[in-house]
Scaffold this motif. Structure first.
Motif, PDB file in Angstrom:
ATOM      1  N   LEU A   4      35.714  25.752  55.025  1.00  0.00           N
ATOM      2  CA  LEU A   4      36.872  26.605  54.780  1.00  0.00           C
ATOM      3  C   LEU A   4      36.483  28.095  54.832  1.00  0.00           C
ATOM      4  CD1 LEU A   4      38.734  24.682  51.937  1.00  0.00           C
ATOM      5  CD2 LEU A   4      39.352  24.828  54.351  1.00  0.00           C
ATOM      6  N   VAL A   5      35.338  28.444  54.222  1.00  0.00           N
ATOM      7  CA  VAL A   5      34.858  29.830  54.243  1.00  0.00           C
ATOM      8  C   VAL A   5      34.583  30.255  55.680  1.00  0.00           C
ATOM      9  CG1 VAL A   5      32.937  31.336  53.575  1.00  0.00           C
ATOM     10  CG2 VAL A   5      33.955  29.790  51.892  1.00  0.00           C
ATOM     11  N   ASN A   6      33.941  29.384  56.435  1.00  0.00           N
ATOM     12  CA  ASN A   6      33.609  29.691  57.827  1.00  0.00           C
ATOM     13  C   ASN A   6      34.879  29.843  58.663  1.00  0.00           C
ATOM     14  OD1 ASN A   6      32.031  30.187  60.016  1.00  0.00           O
ATOM     15  ND2 ASN A   6      31.445  28.062  60.371  1.00  0.00           N
ATOM     16  N   MET A   7      35.887  29.026  58.413  1.00  0.00           N
ATOM     17  CA  MET A   7      37.149  29.139  59.145  1.00  0.00           C
ATOM     18  C   MET A   7      37.833  30.468  58.822  1.00  0.00           C
ATOM     19  SD  MET A   7      38.606  25.228  58.973  1.00  0.00           S
ATOM     20  CE  MET A   7      40.249  25.704  59.363  1.00  0.00           C
ATOM     21  N   GLY A   8      37.769  30.896  57.575  1.00  0.00           N
ATOM     22  CA  GLY A   8      38.363  32.183  57.196  1.00  0.00           C
ATOM     23  C   GLY A   8      37.675  33.339  57.895  1.00  0.00           C
ATOM     24  N   LYS A   9      36.350  33.311  57.926  1.00  0.00           N
ATOM     25  CA  LYS A   9      35.600  34.381  58.597  1.00  0.00           C
ATOM     26  C   LYS A   9      35.865  34.372  60.094  1.00  0.00           C
ATOM     27  CE  LYS A   9      31.837  34.983  55.306  1.00  0.00           C
ATOM     28  NZ  LYS A   9      30.385  34.983  55.118  1.00  0.00           N
ATOM     29  N   THR A  10      35.945  33.198  60.677  1.00  0.00           N
ATOM     30  CA  THR A  10      36.232  33.091  62.110  1.00  0.00           C
ATOM     31  C   THR A  10      37.623  33.629  62.416  1.00  0.00           C
ATOM     32  OG1 THR A  10      34.817  31.132  62.238  1.00  0.00           O
ATOM     33  CG2 THR A  10      36.324  31.491  64.069  1.00  0.00           C
ATOM     34  N   LEU A  22      23.640   2.631  43.963  1.00  0.00           N
ATOM     35  CA  LEU A  22      24.653   2.800  44.987  1.00  0.00           C
ATOM     36  C   LEU A  22      25.718   3.817  44.542  1.00  0.00           C
ATOM     37  CD1 LEU A  22      25.596   1.833  47.750  1.00  0.00           C
ATOM     38  CD2 LEU A  22      26.903   0.063  46.603  1.00  0.00           C
ATOM     39  N   LEU A  23      26.125   3.765  43.305  1.00  0.00           N
ATOM     40  CA  LEU A  23      27.106   4.712  42.789  1.00  0.00           C
ATOM     41  C   LEU A  23      26.537   6.133  42.729  1.00  0.00           C
ATOM     42  CD1 LEU A  23      28.795   2.645  39.944  1.00  0.00           C
ATOM     43  CD2 LEU A  23      29.763   3.290  42.137  1.00  0.00           C
ATOM     44  N   ILE A  24      25.292   6.259  42.360  1.00  0.00           N
ATOM     45  CA  ILE A  24      24.650   7.597  42.315  1.00  0.00           C
ATOM     46  C   ILE A  24      24.585   8.170  43.727  1.00  0.00           C
ATOM     47  CG2 ILE A  24      22.474   8.801  41.881  1.00  0.00           C
ATOM     48  CD1 ILE A  24      22.070   6.933  39.484  1.00  0.00           C
ATOM     49  N   THR A  25      24.214   7.355  44.680  1.00  0.00           N
ATOM     50  CA  THR A  25      24.115   7.808  46.072  1.00  0.00           C
ATOM     51  C   THR A  25      25.487   8.225  46.584  1.00  0.00           C
ATOM     52  OG1 THR A  25      22.270   6.278  46.441  1.00  0.00           O
ATOM     53  CG2 THR A  25      23.351   7.165  48.385  1.00  0.00           C
ATOM     54  N   ILE A  26      26.509   7.442  46.297  1.00  0.00           N
ATOM     55  CA  ILE A  26      27.865   7.785  46.731  1.00  0.00           C
ATOM     56  C   ILE A  26      28.316   9.081  46.049  1.00  0.00           C
ATOM     57  CG2 ILE A  26      30.293   7.058  46.615  1.00  0.00           C
ATOM     58  CD1 ILE A  26      29.309   4.188  47.050  1.00  0.00           C
ATOM     59  N   GLY A  27      28.008   9.273  44.779  1.00  0.00           N
ATOM     60  CA  GLY A  27      28.360  10.499  44.057  1.00  0.00           C
ATOM     61  C   GLY A  27      27.691  11.724  44.667  1.00  0.00           C
ATOM     62  N   ILE A  28      26.396  11.596  44.969  1.00  0.00           N
ATOM     63  CA  ILE A  28      25.663  12.726  45.581  1.00  0.00           C
ATOM     64  C   ILE A  28      26.258  13.053  46.935  1.00  0.00           C
ATOM     65  CG2 ILE A  28      23.446  13.422  46.557  1.00  0.00           C
ATOM     66  CD1 ILE A  28      22.106  11.902  44.253  1.00  0.00           C
ATOM     67  N   MET A  29      26.572  12.022  47.713  1.00  0.00           N
ATOM     68  CA  MET A  29      27.150  12.255  49.042  1.00  0.00           C
ATOM     69  C   MET A  29      28.536  12.896  48.915  1.00  0.00           C
ATOM     70  SD  MET A  29      25.489   9.402  51.431  1.00  0.00           S
ATOM     71  CE  MET A  29      26.124  10.061  52.831  1.00  0.00           C
ATOM     72  N   ALA A  30      29.303  12.514  47.894  1.00  0.00           N
ATOM     73  CA  ALA A  30      30.621  13.114  47.690  1.00  0.00           C
ATOM     74  C   ALA A  30      30.487  14.600  47.347  1.00  0.00           C
ATOM     75  CB  ALA A  30      31.366  12.359  46.591  1.00  0.00           C
ATOM     76  N   ILE A  31      29.504  14.913  46.493  1.00  0.00           N
ATOM     77  CA  ILE A  31      29.272  16.333  46.137  1.00  0.00           C
ATOM     78  C   ILE A  31      28.865  17.131  47.371  1.00  0.00           C
ATOM     79  CG2 ILE A  31      27.755  17.866  44.836  1.00  0.00           C
ATOM     80  CD1 ILE A  31      27.740  15.735  42.614  1.00  0.00           C
ATOM     81  N   ILE A  32      27.982  16.551  48.182  1.00  0.00           N
ATOM     82  CA  ILE A  32      27.537  17.237  49.409  1.00  0.00           C
ATOM     83  C   ILE A  32      28.729  17.445  50.341  1.00  0.00           C
ATOM     84  CG2 ILE A  32      26.142  16.966  51.502  1.00  0.00           C
ATOM     85  CD1 ILE A  32      23.985  15.667  49.743  1.00  0.00           C
ATOM     86  N   MET A  33      29.609  16.431  50.438  1.00  0.00           N
ATOM     87  CA  MET A  33      30.777  16.562  51.311  1.00  0.00           C
ATOM     88  C   MET A  33      31.732  17.637  50.792  1.00  0.00           C
ATOM     89  SD  MET A  33      31.506  12.817  52.840  1.00  0.00           S
ATOM     90  CE  MET A  33      32.794  13.439  53.796  1.00  0.00           C
ATOM     91  N   VAL A  34      31.898  17.732  49.478  1.00  0.00           N
ATOM     92  CA  VAL A  34      32.757  18.782  48.912  1.00  0.00           C
ATOM     93  C   VAL A  34      32.164  20.160  49.218  1.00  0.00           C
ATOM     94  CG1 VAL A  34      33.569  19.784  46.744  1.00  0.00           C
ATOM     95  CG2 VAL A  34      33.780  17.321  47.126  1.00  0.00           C
ATOM     96  N   ILE A  35      30.849  20.304  49.062  1.00  0.00           N
ATOM     97  CA  ILE A  35      30.184  21.586  49.364  1.00  0.00           C
ATOM     98  C   ILE A  35      30.358  21.926  50.840  1.00  0.00           C
ATOM     99  CG2 ILE A  35      27.942  22.739  49.527  1.00  0.00           C
ATOM    100  CD1 ILE A  35      27.140  21.243  46.957  1.00  0.00           C
ATOM    101  N   LEU A  36      30.152  20.932  51.701  1.00  0.00           N
ATOM    102  CA  LEU A  36      30.320  21.170  53.137  1.00  0.00           C
ATOM    103  C   LEU A  36      31.764  21.521  53.478  1.00  0.00           C
ATOM    104  CD1 LEU A  36      28.006  18.408  54.684  1.00  0.00           C
ATOM    105  CD2 LEU A  36      27.641  20.877  54.669  1.00  0.00           C
ATOM    106  N   PHE A  37      32.725  20.916  52.796  1.00  0.00           N
ATOM    107  CA  PHE A  37      34.133  21.220  53.029  1.00  0.00           C
ATOM    108  C   PHE A  37      34.449  22.658  52.617  1.00  0.00           C
ATOM    109  CE2 PHE A  37      38.656  21.133  51.798  1.00  0.00           C
ATOM    110  CZ  PHE A  37      39.191  20.780  53.027  1.00  0.00           C
ATOM    111  N   VAL A  38      33.900  23.097  51.479  1.00  0.00           N
ATOM    112  CA  VAL A  38      34.099  24.488  51.026  1.00  0.00           C
ATOM    113  C   VAL A  38      33.477  25.445  52.033  1.00  0.00           C
ATOM    114  CG1 VAL A  38      33.473  26.150  49.240  1.00  0.00           C
ATOM    115  CG2 VAL A  38      34.318  23.892  48.590  1.00  0.00           C
ATOM    116  N   LEU A  39      32.265  25.146  52.498  1.00  0.00           N
ATOM    117  CA  LEU A  39      31.611  25.998  53.501  1.00  0.00           C
ATOM    118  C   LEU A  39      32.427  26.039  54.793  1.00  0.00           C
ATOM    119  CD1 LEU A  39      27.840  25.095  53.013  1.00  0.00           C
ATOM    120  CD2 LEU A  39      28.986  27.208  52.386  1.00  0.00           C
TER     121      LEU A  39
END
Length: 176
Positions: free
Chosen positions: A34-40, A15-32
């Motif tokens: 922000l990049v997309n908002m800047g380009k827009t 459960l902790l590994i799954t939550i960690g992976i999901m947190a990393i994916i959410m951080v990556i999606l958040f960075v993407l």
């Protein structure tokens, strides 16, 4: 520790590994995001600068004006090309090469009043004018030149004028 919810057994480590992976994916999606908002934002600024004016009609008017100007330029370029071709055709038949020799035909005269003048076009066709001055008058002769040669025998001065026109000698020679 196991959970028996819906008959699925999940360990806390899984459960902790799954939550960690999901947190990393959410951080990556958040960075993407922000990049997309800047380009827009950049694209929106460029669009607003492009559409600047009262309304879209001003942009349309500008485009129509530019297209008309391009059509005028194309027409003008075509006319210029035709004019250049006409001028080139005319230049083929104009005198472009000149050679002249001044000389004293009769030694009692003086001042080198006689001359031979060669006038040739680009194909080395043309004529030689020979004017001989004497005390009794002036005698002028014309000899036809075809492809750089004369059918009639040329005098020395006429031959020199022809060679000058053909580029075989200096521009103007005065014989003594």
């Amino acid at each position: 520790m196991n959970s028996d919810y819906l008959g699925i057994y999940i360990s806390v480590d899984d459960l902790l590994i799954t939550i960690g992976i999901m947190a990393i994916i959410m951080v990556i999606l958040f960075v993407l995001l922000l990049v997309n908002m800047g380009k827009t934002s950049k694209l929106r600024k460029r669009y607003e600068a492009f559409m600047q004016g009262k309304d879209a009609e001003s942009l349309e008017d500008t485009l129509v004006t530019r297209i008309q100007q391009i059509d005028q330029l194309v027409t003008s370029e075509k006319r210029n090309r035709e004019d250049i071709e006409k001028i080139s055709d005319i230049l083929l038949h104009t005198f472009q090469k000149v050679g002249m020799v001044k000389y004293d035909a009769f030694h009692e005269m003086g001042g080198k009043l006689s001359f031979s003048l060669a006038l040739l076009d680009q194909k080395n066709d043309g004529l030689i004018i020979n004017a001989m001055h004497s005390r009794e008058g002036c005698y002028t002769y014309i000899k036809e030149i075809l492809n750089g040669n004369s059918i009639i025998v040329l005098a020395d001065e006429e031959r020199e004028a022809l060679n000058i026109a053909l580029g075989k000698k200096e521009k103007m020679i005065e014989k003594e």
